[in-house]
Design an enzyme around this catalytic site. Sequence first.
Site, PDB file in Angstrom:
ATOM      1  N   LYS A 165      -3.708  12.173  -3.229  1.00 14.84           N
ATOM      2  CA  LYS A 165      -2.715  12.485  -2.196  1.00 14.84           C
ATOM      3  C   LYS A 165      -1.418  13.010  -2.811  1.00 14.84           C
ATOM      4  O   LYS A 165      -0.452  13.286  -2.124  1.00 14.84           O
ATOM      5  CB  LYS A 165      -2.415  11.244  -1.352  1.00 14.84           C
ATOM      6  CG  LYS A 165      -3.594  10.790  -0.479  1.00 14.84           C
ATOM      7  CD  LYS A 165      -3.146   9.706   0.479  1.00 14.84           C
ATOM      8  CE  LYS A 165      -4.273   8.836   0.974  1.00 14.84           C
ATOM      9  NZ  LYS A 165      -5.194   9.489   1.908  1.00 14.84           N
TER      10      LYS A 165
ATOM     11  N   CYS B 207      -8.543   6.333  10.108  1.00 10.00           N
ATOM     12  CA  CYS B 207      -8.846   5.071   9.420  1.00 10.00           C
ATOM     13  C   CYS B 207      -7.847   3.983   9.782  1.00 10.00           C
ATOM     14  O   CYS B 207      -7.490   3.136   8.947  1.00 10.00           O
ATOM     15  CB  CYS B 207      -8.889   5.253   7.903  1.00 10.00           C
ATOM     16  SG  CYS B 207     -10.201   6.325   7.358  1.00 10.00           S
TER      17      CYS B 207
ATOM     18  N   GLN C 278       0.880   6.486   1.068  1.00  9.66           N
ATOM     19  CA  GLN C 278       1.645   7.524   1.767  1.00  9.66           C
ATOM     20  C   GLN C 278       3.099   7.560   1.299  1.00  9.66           C
ATOM     21  O   GLN C 278       3.922   8.275   1.883  1.00  9.66           O
ATOM     22  CB  GLN C 278       1.597   7.290   3.291  1.00  9.66           C
ATOM     23  CG  GLN C 278       0.209   7.258   3.883  1.00  9.66           C
ATOM     24  CD  GLN C 278      -0.514   8.598   3.787  1.00  9.66           C
ATOM     25  OE1 GLN C 278       0.063   9.634   3.455  1.00  9.66           O
ATOM     26  NE2 GLN C 278      -1.813   8.590   4.061  1.00  9.66           N
TER      27      GLN C 278
ATOM     28  N   ASP D 124       0.867  -1.178   0.000  1.00 11.43           N
ATOM     29  CA  ASP D 124       0.000   0.000   0.000  1.00 11.43           C
ATOM     30  C   ASP D 124       0.909   1.236   0.000  1.00 11.43           C
ATOM     31  O   ASP D 124       1.501   1.582   1.020  1.00 11.43           O
ATOM     32  CB  ASP D 124      -0.897  -0.040   1.240  1.00 11.43           C
ATOM     33  CG  ASP D 124      -1.668   1.254   1.456  1.00 11.43           C
ATOM     34  OD1 ASP D 124      -1.538   2.183   0.619  1.00 11.43           O
ATOM     35  OD2 ASP D 124      -2.395   1.347   2.464  1.00 11.43           O
TER      36      ASP D 124
END
Lengths: 128, 407
Positions: free
Chosen positions: B221, B361, B198, B195
């Site tokens: 993002k 989250c 970020q 993932d």
Amino acid sequence: MTEEGTMDLTQEIILQHGRLSPYKGKLENPTVKVKLENPLCGDSLRVDIRIVKDQVVDACFSGEGCLISQAAASLLVGEILRVKNLNKIKKFNEETVFKLLGISLTLSRTQCALLSLRALKKAFKIIP
Amino acid sequence: MNKDFPILKQKINGKNLVYLDSAATSLKPKQVIEAVADCCRSYLANVHRGIYQLSEKSTQEYESVRGKVAKLINASPDEVIFTKNTTEAINLVAKVWGEANITKGSKIILSVMEHHSNLVPWQELMRQQVTGNRQQRVVLDINDKGELDLSDLDNKLKGVSLVAITHVSNVLGTINPVKEITQKAHQVGALVLVDGAQAVPHMKVDVKKLGCDFYVFSGHKMLGPSGVGVLWVKKEIADKLPPFLTGGGMVSEVTLEKTSFAEAPHKFEAGTPNIEGVIGLGAAIDYLQKLGMDKVRQHEKALTEYALKKLSKIDGLTIYGPKEEEKRGGIIAFNLAGIHPHDVASLLDKDGIAVRAGFHCAMPVHQRLGINGSTRVSFYIYNSMEDIDKLVQSLEKIKRKLSFRVK
């Protein structure tokens, strides 16, 4: 609502009720007790009420949460104890809570403020 | 640079906006806004469908962004699948790969620091595919420094089909050693999904070097519009997978009885895609590439170092995650003793400072830390040391205002 000194959550009434509420605790033999959680932040709140012949004789709240949810719960319990008459208390609504708090709330903080009212409404469904 | 971000011109409660919530979504530069507007204004038509000029132009622009994404992460364009966001990309893998490969007795490794989007789809997959799923999910814990505890990894990897792990934690900021984890996972034949929501916006990511099998991230993002995410899948894996959603745009031949599907990536992109969103993502990548991803990382590292130093001087403030800036991205979650994160965020907002408060989250990592939420600041290219000074000043003020007073 811009500078310091205007109404915000550092208002004395919010601080007093949010941190040092006179109505915080649990009842020994409540007629009804209701626990609710705010799904946004996970804060939980419990409201205990003792009722005799359609009159509230005692009420208090417990749980952990932000200043807004704690202060709103404290002020609402205070109002319940002042009004006492169950039929009148049943008519409490969102406006009641906003008036008691006396500060403007953003959309997300409204949920914090209304947690105790939602608990109260749930309690009325349980009361025999 | 800040003049490129129109949203920063406005005042919040009479104060200049200080935006410290880029881990939730980033601000958009005028180059991105213009690219989306220009697309809608001058050439937007449906892609892969028209013979006329506008459709050809739209298709060309849309597909050129696939190339830009591929270049950004060192992949091949036909391995880049456009989705709605990171969440949809993970759900896609859970469905098309998971349903074929996760059966009774399969094991998946996750970490305690996963965002819900890299946790719930796997929970659901296992709930649907197998009974008694608790034994099937292996969770990597964190140590006291907020880093992944990999001490027992070899043992935990035995019999595992998939490792689903975040590249950078959206709470602790921790940069995880995904390359090392991938090497070990491959030794036992497990696939690895990373993932990168970020990570990709903030540092150079090379999927070939990482060696993983699936890599996912979101456009919003990284200066792009919302509604566009990316799933990168290794070609040899993508070719074997069944389609995700079915319908228009993902077929090669359709009769009333049966359908043959298009090749990857198109077989995973049913229906009209978010064309203007993808065009916007292309402009965002151009913007980031012009700055250089190494520069972006350097800037954020300097901000993080400064913020860690300043914040740790505030009495009663607890910072979660690694203490060294080189081990973390530009994300800092913290708590002020005795003050609820929502109250901190509300009062920071009064000073025009936008932060996140709550669980971000990621409830399991908060439960692991034994806290009921946190306040999170996160940085990006438009932030400055001055923003951090304002944050610290405001936090000191909040502490003074809310320090316990008994009459």
